[in-house]
Design a protein around this motif. Structure first.
Motif, PDB file in Angstrom:
ATOM      1  N   VAL A  73      33.104  37.592  43.243  1.00  0.00           N
ATOM      2  CA  VAL A  73      34.110  37.626  44.311  1.00  0.00           C
ATOM      3  C   VAL A  73      35.292  36.766  43.878  1.00  0.00           C
ATOM      4  O   VAL A  73      35.121  35.652  43.380  1.00  0.00           O
ATOM      5  CB  VAL A  73      33.539  37.143  45.663  1.00  0.00           C
ATOM      6  CG1 VAL A  73      32.960  35.742  45.562  1.00  0.00           C
ATOM      7  CG2 VAL A  73      34.596  37.190  46.760  1.00  0.00           C
ATOM      8  N   SER A  74      36.484  37.321  44.058  1.00  0.00           N
ATOM      9  CA  SER A  74      37.713  36.617  43.704  1.00  0.00           C
ATOM     10  C   SER A  74      38.617  36.561  44.929  1.00  0.00           C
ATOM     11  O   SER A  74      38.939  37.596  45.520  1.00  0.00           O
ATOM     12  CB  SER A  74      38.421  37.343  42.555  1.00  0.00           C
ATOM     13  OG  SER A  74      39.671  36.740  42.282  1.00  0.00           O
ATOM     14  N   VAL A  75      38.995  35.340  45.315  1.00  0.00           N
ATOM     15  CA  VAL A  75      39.869  35.116  46.473  1.00  0.00           C
ATOM     16  C   VAL A  75      41.207  34.617  45.947  1.00  0.00           C
ATOM     17  O   VAL A  75      41.246  33.637  45.191  1.00  0.00           O
ATOM     18  CB  VAL A  75      39.244  34.088  47.441  1.00  0.00           C
ATOM     19  CG1 VAL A  75      40.187  33.795  48.597  1.00  0.00           C
ATOM     20  CG2 VAL A  75      37.897  34.581  47.950  1.00  0.00           C
ATOM     21  N   GLY A  93      47.172  37.528  51.171  1.00  0.00           N
ATOM     22  CA  GLY A  93      46.172  37.223  50.161  1.00  0.00           C
ATOM     23  C   GLY A  93      45.195  38.372  49.980  1.00  0.00           C
ATOM     24  O   GLY A  93      45.177  39.336  50.757  1.00  0.00           O
ATOM     25  N   THR A  94      44.369  38.269  48.915  1.00  0.00           N
ATOM     26  CA  THR A  94      43.426  39.346  48.604  1.00  0.00           C
ATOM     27  C   THR A  94      42.017  38.801  48.402  1.00  0.00           C
ATOM     28  O   THR A  94      41.821  37.652  47.988  1.00  0.00           O
ATOM     29  CB  THR A  94      43.842  40.089  47.326  1.00  0.00           C
ATOM     30  OG1 THR A  94      43.854  39.160  46.226  1.00  0.00           O
ATOM     31  CG2 THR A  94      45.202  40.738  47.485  1.00  0.00           C
ATOM     32  N   VAL A  95      41.037  39.660  48.701  1.00  0.00           N
ATOM     33  CA  VAL A  95      39.630  39.401  48.409  1.00  0.00           C
ATOM     34  C   VAL A  95      39.134  40.577  47.577  1.00  0.00           C
ATOM     35  O   VAL A  95      39.218  41.733  48.016  1.00  0.00           O
ATOM     36  CB  VAL A  95      38.788  39.274  49.694  1.00  0.00           C
ATOM     37  CG1 VAL A  95      37.314  39.074  49.347  1.00  0.00           C
ATOM     38  CG2 VAL A  95      39.292  38.122  50.557  1.00  0.00           C
ATOM     39  N   GLU A  96      38.631  40.268  46.378  1.00  0.00           N
ATOM     40  CA  GLU A  96      38.175  41.315  45.467  1.00  0.00           C
ATOM     41  C   GLU A  96      36.688  41.110  45.177  1.00  0.00           C
ATOM     42  O   GLU A  96      36.274  40.017  44.785  1.00  0.00           O
ATOM     43  CB  GLU A  96      38.985  41.269  44.167  1.00  0.00           C
ATOM     44  CG  GLU A  96      38.661  42.386  43.195  1.00  0.00           C
ATOM     45  CD  GLU A  96      39.559  42.345  41.974  1.00  0.00           C
ATOM     46  OE1 GLU A  96      39.087  42.694  40.878  1.00  0.00           O
ATOM     47  OE2 GLU A  96      40.739  41.951  42.115  1.00  0.00           O
ATOM     48  N   VAL A  97      35.887  42.138  45.394  1.00  0.00           N
ATOM     49  CA  VAL A  97      34.443  42.082  45.149  1.00  0.00           C
ATOM     50  C   VAL A  97      34.069  43.219  44.213  1.00  0.00           C
ATOM     51  O   VAL A  97      34.314  44.394  44.532  1.00  0.00           O
ATOM     52  CB  VAL A  97      33.640  42.202  46.462  1.00  0.00           C
ATOM     53  CG1 VAL A  97      32.144  42.242  46.175  1.00  0.00           C
ATOM     54  CG2 VAL A  97      33.965  41.047  47.391  1.00  0.00           C
ATOM     55  N   GLY A  98      33.511  42.872  43.060  1.00  0.00           N
ATOM     56  CA  GLY A  98      33.111  43.904  42.097  1.00  0.00           C
ATOM     57  C   GLY A  98      34.257  44.782  41.669  1.00  0.00           C
ATOM     58  O   GLY A  98      34.073  45.995  41.455  1.00  0.00           O
ATOM     59  N   GLY A  99      35.449  44.208  41.543  1.00  0.00           N
ATOM     60  CA  GLY A  99      36.612  44.982  41.129  1.00  0.00           C
ATOM     61  C   GLY A  99      37.257  45.780  42.232  1.00  0.00           C
ATOM     62  O   GLY A  99      38.224  46.520  41.991  1.00  0.00           O
ATOM     63  N   ARG A 100      36.771  45.658  43.479  1.00  0.00           N
ATOM     64  CA  ARG A 100      37.294  46.430  44.603  1.00  0.00           C
ATOM     65  C   ARG A 100      37.994  45.491  45.582  1.00  0.00           C
ATOM     66  O   ARG A 100      37.407  44.498  46.018  1.00  0.00           O
ATOM     67  CB  ARG A 100      36.138  47.149  45.293  1.00  0.00           C
ATOM     68  CG  ARG A 100      36.568  48.093  46.406  1.00  0.00           C
ATOM     69  CD  ARG A 100      35.376  48.597  47.197  1.00  0.00           C
ATOM     70  NE  ARG A 100      34.292  49.084  46.358  1.00  0.00           N
ATOM     71  CZ  ARG A 100      33.118  49.480  46.820  1.00  0.00           C
ATOM     72  NH1 ARG A 100      32.868  49.416  48.138  1.00  0.00           N
ATOM     73  NH2 ARG A 100      32.185  49.908  46.000  1.00  0.00           N
ATOM     74  N   ILE A 101      39.234  45.787  45.922  1.00  0.00           N
ATOM     75  CA  ILE A 101      39.971  44.994  46.908  1.00  0.00           C
ATOM     76  C   ILE A 101      39.456  45.349  48.300  1.00  0.00           C
ATOM     77  O   ILE A 101      39.429  46.521  48.689  1.00  0.00           O
ATOM     78  CB  ILE A 101      41.489  45.272  46.840  1.00  0.00           C
ATOM     79  CG1 ILE A 101      42.045  44.914  45.459  1.00  0.00           C
ATOM     80  CG2 ILE A 101      42.218  44.488  47.929  1.00  0.00           C
ATOM     81  CD1 ILE A 101      42.049  43.439  45.146  1.00  0.00           C
ATOM     82  N   LEU A 102      39.038  44.319  49.061  1.00  0.00           N
ATOM     83  CA  LEU A 102      38.540  44.554  50.412  1.00  0.00           C
ATOM     84  C   LEU A 102      39.701  44.543  51.402  1.00  0.00           C
ATOM     85  O   LEU A 102      40.534  43.630  51.368  1.00  0.00           O
ATOM     86  CB  LEU A 102      37.529  43.482  50.817  1.00  0.00           C
ATOM     87  CG  LEU A 102      36.231  43.393  49.999  1.00  0.00           C
ATOM     88  CD1 LEU A 102      35.300  42.362  50.629  1.00  0.00           C
ATOM     89  CD2 LEU A 102      35.539  44.745  49.930  1.00  0.00           C
TER      90      LEU A 102
END
Length: 501
Positions: free
Chosen positions: A261-263, A311-320
């Motif tokens: 997860v990338s915030v 801002g963005t939240v990315e999980v497994g390469g997918r932007i939520l």
């Protein structure tokens, strides 16, 4: 042993609910001028004892005596009339009435023509707060009071009714350190004024700071009553759990994998701003900081429960997308919230239904959820988490706090998440269950799950986290690796103070 006779004696009381024996042959004494702790794991029977003293439940066997006389505490009104007051973790005030009206409830002073004498009512409330050494406006409505002030109103109710036995059931669970110390000052004044104070807490430092004796329960039975001066914390724990606890923080060393997860630059004005971090597979990352620093709001926004401005939240390469827990769950994110009763469980539903709610569609056949499939799945996960319950069809609200927490964990672990967010995972649960939860978190990380943990307990943060991210006033102000994270370093960052050189 204190001088004189006990104010209250509990003699061989037992209580069952259906086939479950909650309390069996428990005895102990409470003395005036003494604070007496009642401790035990979740499910040990403490809440049942409290409810029998409060007149909520009647014992199936045994007696409760006051000043040597057996009492029929068949209703809460009977318990209050006998001089027993219970201060619960979650106060039960009438929110739309004033503080003075709540204190006087059922005992309003009457003036001419049998009408309520409001001046006398306010003056009495002021006198009670004066005795407690606190300042609360008796005329203000109860709605909007902090939990700490609500508990002080409950204590004022108790002393206004001349309660001789004051039971405090987990009163500090939602309080800050300053509020805890204020509550302890009041509790000591009650004790020193001759009342018998019974104190239930999972926090050993609070028990040792306030109490003189301790009664330990396990599996519904009385284990021992001892002077606290004769016990070490390790000895108390062994008596509570019936075994050596071992490592409370069984953290396994795991080589982190890919970013799970990338915030990036997450902002929700004015709650938090420009928050960025990553959590890798196999990592446990702790969000630390003072209450109100924005930690819980950040993780709620990551899961989509709370909004975010940018801002963005990315999980497994997918932007939520923002505001979509459904999409977060589909991406493999699970959130165990801080408030399990309000946000984590549907209290009126069964244990099995709560465990299977996030997966009801996958467990269905032809659009119908069958009881057998639901029951098998719930049984598997509750057993894996060693949950204590009577029947899976029982309402989840009948469980102890620690077992409710296990149901919340079971509910989300059954979804097999890639990212597990846990907000205050061990708040309000006993030391034995804490060790189980920590062991589970470590095991999940070892299996490649990315764990993001919010915790106010520094030993938990330091014992379980690979990295510690510290927030202050809505901003991320420090990142500490496990080797450099100390209580001092975390607190200096959380408070904005400079470390002494």
């Amino acid at each position: 042993m204190p001088d004189g006779s006990p104010i209250l004696r509990v003699r061989e009381v037992s209580k069952s609910f259906g086939a479950v024996a909650a309390v069996r042959d428990v005895s102990f004494d409470l003395y005036g001028g003494e604070a007496h702790a009642l401790v035990g794991e979740n499910g040990a029977g403490k809440s049942t004892i409290v409810n029998m003293l409060a007149g909520v439940h009647r014992p199936d066997a045994g007696t409760i005596e006051l000043d040597g006389h057996p009492q029929d505490l068949s209703t809460p009104a009977a318990a209050k009339a006998a001089g027993i007051a219970v201060i619960y973790q979650e106060p039960t005030l009438f929110p739309d009435l004033s503080v003075a009206e709540n204190i006087a409830m059922g005992r309003h002073p009457l003036g001419r023509f049998n009408t309520i004498d409001r001046t006398a009512m306010v003056q009495r409330a002021d006198q009670m707060f004066g005795r407690l050494g606190v300042s609360i406006d008796p005329n203000r409505p109860a709605r909007g009071l902090s939990i700490a002030d609500q508990q002080l109103v409950e204590i004022a109710k108790a002393i206004s009714a001349d309660a001789r036995v004051v039971v405090m059931d987990e009163p500090t669970a939602a309080l800050t350190a300053v509020e805890v110390e204020r509550l302890f000052k009041v509790a000591r004044s009650l004790r020193d004024g001759g009342a018998a104070v019974m104190f239930i807490s999972h926090r050993f430092e609070e028990v040792t700071a306030l109490c003189q004796r301790v009664t330990i329960m396990r599996d519904g039975r009385h284990v021992s009553t001892d002077l606290l001066s004769d016990l070490t914390v390790d000895a108390m724990v062994r008596k509570m759990v019936g075994r050596d606890l071992g490592a409370l923080f069984p953290k396994q060393d795991v080589e982190p994998g890919e970013v799970a997860v990338s915030v990036r630059n997450l902002t929700r004005d004015p709650v938090y701003a420009d928050v960025s971090f990553e959590v890798r597979a196999g990592e446990i990352v702790a969000l630390a900081g003072l209450v109100g620093s924005g930690r819980s709001e950040v993780v709620q926004s990551i899961f989509g429960v709370d909004p975010r401005d940018s801002g963005t939240v990315e999980v497994g390469g997918r932007i939520l997308p923002p505001g979509s827990p459904k999409r977060a769950m589909a991406a493999g994110v699970a959130l165990v919230p801080e408030d399990r009763r309000q946000q984590g469980l549907l209290m009126e539903l069964s244990i099995e239904r709560n465990v299977t709610l996030p997966r009801s569609r996958s467990l269905s056949q032809l659009g119908f959820l069958t009881g057998s499939r639901e029951r098998r799945s719930a049984k598997e996960w509750t057993e894996r988490l060693k949950t204590k319950y009577g029947r899976l069809s029982d309402e989840v609200g009948t469980l102890s706090g620690g077992n409710q927490q296990k149901v919340v964990l079971a509910k989300w672990l059954a979804t097999k998440p890639k990212v597990l967010i846990v907000d205050e995972p061990t708040r309000g649960i006993d030391v034995g269950t804490k060790a189980e939860v920590h062991r589970l978190m470590s095991s999940l990380a070892a299996d490649g799950v990315a764990v993001l943990m919010v915790s106010s307990e520094l030993p938990e943060v330091l014992g379980m986290a690979d990295r510690v991210l510290v927030m202050r006033e809505g901003r991320l102000v420090a990142e500490l690796r496990r080797a450099e994270a100390t209580e001092e370093a975390v607190m200096f960052a959380a408070t904005g103070q400079e470390a002494a050189s």
